[in-house]
Write a protein that holds these residues in place. Structure first.
Motif, mmCIF file in Angstrom:
data_model
loop_
_atom_site.group_PDB
_atom_site.id
_atom_site.type_symbol
_atom_site.label_atom_id
_atom_site.label_comp_id
_atom_site.label_asym_id
_atom_site.label_seq_id
_atom_site.Cartn_x
_atom_site.Cartn_y
_atom_site.Cartn_z
ATOM 1 N N ALA A 126 0.789 -1.214 -0.105
ATOM 2 C CA ALA A 126 0.084 -0.091 0.106
ATOM 3 C C ALA A 126 0.894 1.239 0.178
ATOM 4 C CB ALA A 126 -1.033 -0.044 1.145
ATOM 5 N N ARG A 127 2.005 1.057 0.361
ATOM 6 C CA ARG A 127 2.935 2.311 0.461
ATOM 7 C C ARG A 127 3.923 2.465 -1.176
ATOM 8 N NH1 ARG A 127 3.437 3.785 6.025
ATOM 9 N NH2 ARG A 127 2.508 2.250 7.100
ATOM 10 N N ILE A 128 3.790 1.662 -1.809
ATOM 11 C CA ILE A 128 4.623 1.511 -3.223
ATOM 12 C C ILE A 128 4.331 2.826 -3.810
ATOM 13 C CG2 ILE A 128 5.386 0.293 -5.091
ATOM 14 C CD1 ILE A 128 4.873 -2.310 -3.657
ATOM 15 N N GLU A 129 3.374 2.830 -4.314
ATOM 16 C CA GLU A 129 2.786 3.979 -5.459
ATOM 17 C C GLU A 129 3.290 5.335 -4.981
ATOM 18 O OE1 GLU A 129 -0.125 2.815 -8.427
ATOM 19 O OE2 GLU A 129 -1.054 1.898 -6.745
ATOM 20 N N ALA A 130 3.106 5.622 -3.894
ATOM 21 C CA ALA A 130 3.351 6.859 -3.541
ATOM 22 C C ALA A 130 4.780 7.266 -3.528
ATOM 23 C CB ALA A 130 3.018 7.308 -1.834
#
Length: 372
Positions: free
Chosen positions: A114-118
């Motif tokens: 959940a933290r990758i795209e940012a």
């Protein structure tokens, strides 16, 4: 004393096979690469459900060359975690690229998808999940993000020999994957060793040349390469041990199941097993705010423990250039302050694992008494 790992017991259990394999290498006088390494590469590729495997002189070298084969270089960014052995980040630095570190899922201590795209920028080229402690990262969402953003996935599977994610072996899901055969690993050499595995043929020749001084053929060097070749003795040792790996991993899982069952309800936190995954249980961690006190208690009881890992990469002095400060990755920092590794190796006896659990529970009871 119950050690954190006991390599002498493992050697004694397969001594005749190991001694014979080493003797064959010595008598052949073929000490670098050669038939023993090639045979191990073929068998390890099949074990990992990949088309190819190339032996290296260390897991760190494997990470370095996988990144180079993927085209990573100065100006590029590689997304990975700070909660890992430092080689993950160091290999990125070797290429001239920048490691972009994201926080972990506290339930698994692996990269939080959940933290990758940012963290993705126009400079991002690779996502490198780490299968920490022998537990596969949540690969489906990671692979989906990579496809949508045209990124390459390289698995750091240094601790995950034989682990599975939804029926797929660790190492078989990314474009490339890297293993370490450091002696303490589930599949350990008699010294340093590593491998890159892949099912994409386009990577094989660059990797083969890069590990062998850039040679396409003897004394014909098409690129500046490295001396990252696997020694024949390591290939021979690993070839013997690979035959026993599934049995050893099954014993690790049995010990882990006992730890989980007997420590349920105590005041230590354990990682949450994920559905449709099979862990290799390279390390068995627990987490407590009283980590140092518990470690001292276990030491006094004759039980060795480990810290995997006490300082995250982003707070290491050698990696301050990445630009992170304390507080930037709170879940990572919390895990580093609370983690304690219990003994975990196939040759542990029932009596030993019972003694370990009893000692942890005694500490928990004593702590409850102090705080009431």
């Amino acid at each position: 004393m119950i050690p954190l790992i006991d390599l002498k017991k493992q050697y004694k259990s397969i001594k005749a096979e190991i001694d014979s394999a080493i003797k064959d290498v010595v008598e052949s006088s073929q000490f670098i690469l050669g038939e023993r390494v090639a045979a191990f590469e073929s068998n390890f590729a099949a074990y990992c459900q990949t088309g190819y495997a190339l032996g290296m002189n260390s897991g760190t070298s494997a990470l370095h060359l996988a990144l180079l084969a993927a085209g990573v270089g100065p100006g590029d960014e590689v997304i990975t975690v700070s909660y890992t052995f430092v080689a993950t980040a160091a290999a990125i630095c070797y290429t001239g690229a920048k490691g972009v570190l994201v926080d972990i899922d506290p339930l698994t201590c692996n990269l939080d998808p959940a933290r990758i795209e940012a963290a993705i920028t126009p400079k991002t080229k690779v996502i490198m999940p780490v299968h920490l402690y022998g537990n596969c990262a949540d690969m489906d969402p990671i692979l989906d993000i990579a496809r949508r953003h045209n990124l390459i996935v390289i698995e750091d599977a240094a601790q995950a020999h034989g682990a599975e994610y939804k029926g797929r072996r660790a190492g078989s899901m990314g474009a490339l994957a890297c293993f370490s055969f450091y002696p303490g690993k589930n599949l350990g050499a008699f010294g340093e060793g590593g491998a890159v595995v892949t099912s994409e043929e386009k990577y094989i020749e660059p990797l083969r040349q890069l590990r062998d001084q850039g040679q396409q053929e003897k004394y014909f060097h098409t690129m500046v390469g490295y001396n990252y070749r696997m020694e024949a003795i390591q290939g021979a040792v690993l070839g013997v041990k690979l035959k026993h790996l599934d049995q050893w991993n099954a014993l690790r899982r049995r010990h882990a199941a006992f730890y989980y069952r007997e420590l349920a309800g105590s005041d230590v936190r354990l990682l949450e097993p994920q559905p449709d995954t099979i862990s290799a249980h390279h390390v068995f961690p627990l987490f407590t705010e009283q980590r140092d006190e518990l470690r001292a208690h276990l030491q006094k009881a004759g039980i060795s423990t480990g810290l995997h890992y006490p300082i995250p990469v982003h707070l290491q002095p050698g990696f301050r250039h990445l630009g992170y400060d304390e507080g930037d990755l709170p879940e990572t920092e919390r895990a580093c302050k609370e983690v304690l590794s219990l003994p975990m190796y196939p040759e542990l006896t029932s009596q030993e694992v019972t003694s370990i659990v009893d000692s942890v529970r005694q500490f928990s009871l004593k702590s409850e008494t102090v705080h009431t």
